[in-house]
Scaffold this active site. Structure first.
Site, short mmCIF file in Angstrom:
data_model
loop_
_atom_site.label_atom_id
_atom_site.label_comp_id
_atom_site.label_asym_id
_atom_site.label_seq_id
_atom_site.Cartn_x
_atom_site.Cartn_y
_atom_site.Cartn_z
N TYR A 78 37.19 3.16 -13.73
CA TYR A 78 38.12 3.46 -14.82
C TYR A 78 39.23 4.38 -14.33
O TYR A 78 40.42 4.08 -14.47
CB TYR A 78 37.35 4.10 -15.96
N THR A 96 35.38 -5.27 -26.08
CA THR A 96 34.85 -4.15 -26.88
C THR A 96 35.49 -4.10 -28.26
O THR A 96 35.03 -3.35 -29.11
CB THR A 96 35.12 -2.80 -26.17
N GLY A 100 55.10 -7.59 -15.45
CA GLY A 100 55.86 -8.81 -15.15
C GLY A 100 56.47 -9.38 -16.43
O GLY A 100 57.64 -9.81 -16.44
N THR A 107 40.16 10.66 -28.19
CA THR A 107 40.67 10.32 -29.52
C THR A 107 39.54 9.69 -30.34
O THR A 107 38.73 8.93 -29.79
CB THR A 107 41.87 9.37 -29.38
N ASP A 149 42.97 -12.87 -21.99
CA ASP A 149 42.52 -11.82 -21.08
C ASP A 149 43.73 -11.34 -20.28
O ASP A 149 44.41 -12.15 -19.65
CB ASP A 149 41.45 -12.43 -20.15
N GLY A 159 40.99 -3.44 -30.62
CA GLY A 159 40.11 -2.29 -30.35
C GLY A 159 40.33 -1.17 -31.35
O GLY A 159 41.08 -1.32 -32.33
N PHE A 160 39.70 -0.05 -31.07
CA PHE A 160 39.79 1.11 -31.97
C PHE A 160 41.25 1.56 -32.15
O PHE A 160 41.82 1.50 -33.25
CB PHE A 160 38.90 2.23 -31.42
N ASP A 213 43.87 -9.83 -27.44
CA ASP A 213 42.58 -9.22 -27.11
C ASP A 213 41.62 -10.29 -26.60
O ASP A 213 41.71 -11.45 -26.98
CB ASP A 213 41.98 -8.56 -28.35
P1 NAD Z 1 38.49 0.04 -27.24
O1 NAD Z 1 37.43 -0.35 -26.30
O2 NAD Z 1 38.15 0.13 -28.69
O3 NAD Z 1 39.75 -0.93 -27.11
C1 NAD Z 1 40.08 -1.62 -25.94
C2 NAD Z 1 40.47 -3.03 -26.34
O4 NAD Z 1 40.87 -3.75 -25.16
C3 NAD Z 1 39.30 -3.81 -26.95
O5 NAD Z 1 39.72 -4.48 -28.12
C4 NAD Z 1 38.91 -4.79 -25.85
O6 NAD Z 1 38.29 -5.96 -26.34
C5 NAD Z 1 40.25 -5.04 -25.18
N1 NAD Z 1 40.12 -5.51 -23.79
C6 NAD Z 1 39.32 -5.00 -22.81
N2 NAD Z 1 39.49 -5.70 -21.67
C7 NAD Z 1 40.42 -6.67 -21.94
C8 NAD Z 1 41.02 -7.70 -21.18
N3 NAD Z 1 40.67 -7.91 -19.89
N4 NAD Z 1 41.93 -8.51 -21.77
C9 NAD Z 1 42.27 -8.34 -23.07
N5 NAD Z 1 41.73 -7.38 -23.86
C10 NAD Z 1 40.83 -6.54 -23.28
O7 NAD Z 1 39.08 1.44 -26.72
P2 NAD Z 1 40.19 2.38 -27.33
O8 NAD Z 1 39.59 3.72 -27.52
O9 NAD Z 1 40.88 1.72 -28.47
O10 NAD Z 1 41.18 2.51 -26.09
C11 NAD Z 1 42.41 1.78 -26.03
C12 NAD Z 1 43.17 2.21 -24.79
O11 NAD Z 1 43.43 3.62 -24.82
C13 NAD Z 1 42.43 1.95 -23.48
O12 NAD Z 1 43.36 1.48 -22.52
C14 NAD Z 1 41.90 3.30 -23.09
O13 NAD Z 1 41.75 3.42 -21.70
C15 NAD Z 1 42.97 4.22 -23.63
N6 NAD Z 1 42.42 5.56 -23.90
C16 NAD Z 1 41.61 5.79 -24.96
C17 NAD Z 1 41.08 7.06 -25.18
C18 NAD Z 1 40.21 7.38 -26.36
O14 NAD Z 1 39.74 8.54 -26.46
N7 NAD Z 1 39.95 6.51 -27.29
C19 NAD Z 1 41.38 8.10 -24.28
C20 NAD Z 1 42.18 7.80 -23.18
C21 NAD Z 1 42.71 6.54 -23.00
#
Ligand code: NAD
Ligand code: UDP
Length: 310
Positions: free
Chosen positions: A144, A36, A101, A174, A57, A11-12, A32
């Site tokens: 969420y 997303t 776990g 972020t 997953d 992810g990002f 991953d």
């Molecule tokens: P994102 O959507 O780009 O990344 C999330 C990643 O998790 C993706 O690569 C997605 O494919 C993977 N994913 C989703 N469900 C999954 C599953 N069941 N099994 C395996 N992989 C799975 O979002 P992000 O901005 O990179 O956020 C990453 C984390 O940081 C998240 O947990 C998010 O809640 C947390 N977060 C982000 C922000 C922000 O502003 N970017 C703010 C608060 C919290």
């Protein structure tokens, strides 16, 4: 050299984190399910012999050997986490159970990517870690918010009952390169709209606020938090305390891109928090951390990224 698992690593945030940990000399396992995230985000790492990729997953158990775990797997933008709310809850809750776990079995230290959404639509401003929040448990953001709140509870219970070494980071908005252009978050939306000359969509009247943190600052905070003594577990806010209205963000993006886009106003989604700004005194004290990248600098880098990729 440690072996570090990053769930949600494509992810990002996760893809930047994988790159940083490899640069620091660690071995990285990126997990991953590509809901997303995208292989494009980590394709440049695939030649590195210390980088491994697992399609998996987090709602299913995983058996690997690790020293540290960053648990990031979860869709983060309202559009994506509301697409299948049940799955979002499963990812947060079952993902936390499986990750904890694994940490328990391998005696790994584990960091949870929690969120400022823990505070809901806050009545305390700025938000400090002692505030319990104002979350609607039945609203569209609940899958969420409540999933992440339950994950924090699980982390605390595994720590207290099973002595798992945990860290909880509450991340505030972020942004940066590699955000998904279609995920509906405000920074990526406004930049993409401005670059394409489309209307800039402000939800509500644009007076509500957010505080925007550049990705590099978050990663520094993550690594510092993971390196704190085991006695410090958080939760700790990681965010940039400089607050902007959404309208001022739109105006900045229009000016910096030289766009001819015009601003339009659409209805504010239900339960959209009216204000958000982190109190970062705990992070300053315990991690010796504070953000260093201001919004203009971070936006310039993000605009450059999107102008090459969309
Ligand atoms: P994102 O959507 O780009 O990344 C999330 C990643 O998790 C993706 O690569 C997605 O494919 C993977 N994913 C989703 N469900 C999954 C599953 N069941 N099994 C395996 N992989 C799975 O979002 P992000 O901005 O990179 O956020 C990453 C984390 O940081 C998240 O947990 C998010 O809640 C947390 N977060 C982000 C922000 C922000 O502003 N970017 C703010 C608060 C919290
Ligand atoms: N927002 C907006 N226009 C958009 C996308 C988002 O006005 O095209 C607003 C949204 O209503 C919220 C803020 O910008 O008030 C931040 O939204 P985002 O989805 O980025 O994050 P979150 O609401 O989770 O903080």
């Amino acid at each position: 050299m440690k072996r570090i698992l990053v769930t949600g690593g494509a992810g990002f945030i996760g893809s930047h984190l994988c790159g940083k940990l490899l640069d620091m000399g660690h071995e990285v396992i990126c997990l991953d399910n590509y809901f997303t995230g995208s292989k494009r985000n980590i394709v440049h790492l695939l030649d590195n012999p210390y980088f491994e990729l697992i399609r998996h997953d987090v709602t299913m158990p995983l058996f690997v050997e690790t020293d540290e775990i960053y648990n990031l797997a979860c869709p983060a933008s309202p559009v994506h986490y509301q697409y299948n709310g049940i799955k979002t809850i499963k990812t947060s809750v079952m993902g936390a159970i499986n990750t904890l776990g694994l940490a328990k079995r391998t005696k790994s230290k584990v960091l949870q990517a929690s969120t400022s959404e823990i505070y809901g639509d806050p009545e305390v401003h700025p938000q400090h870690e002692g505030y319990w929040g104002n979350v609607n448990p039945l609203g569209p953001r609940a899958c969420y918010d409540e999933g992440k709140r339950c994950a924090e509870t699980l982390f605390m219970n595994y720590h207290e009952q099973n002595k798992v070494r945990i860290k909880i980071a509450r991340i505030f908005n972020t942004y940066g390169p590699k955000m998904n252009a279609n995920d509906g978050r405000v920074v990526s939306n406004f930049i993409v709209q401005a670059l394409k000359g489309n209307d800039i969509t402000i939800y509500g009247d644009g007076t509500h606020t957010r505080s925007f943190q550049y990705i590099d600052d978050l990663l520094d905070g993550f690594v510092k938090l993971m390196d704190t003594p085991d006695s410090f577990i958080g939760p700790v806010n990681l965010g940039n305390p400089v607050e902007f209205t959404i309208r001022s963000l739109a105006e900045m993006v229009i000016e910096m891109t030289g766009s001819k886009s015009k601003i339009i106003y659409l209805p504010l989604p239900q339960d959209d928090p009216k204000q958000r700004k982190p109190d970062i005194s705990l992070a300053k004290k315990e991690l010796n951390w504070a953000p260093t990248v201001d919004l203009e600098t971070g936006l310039a880098r993000t605009i450059e990224y999107f102008s090459k990729t969309i």
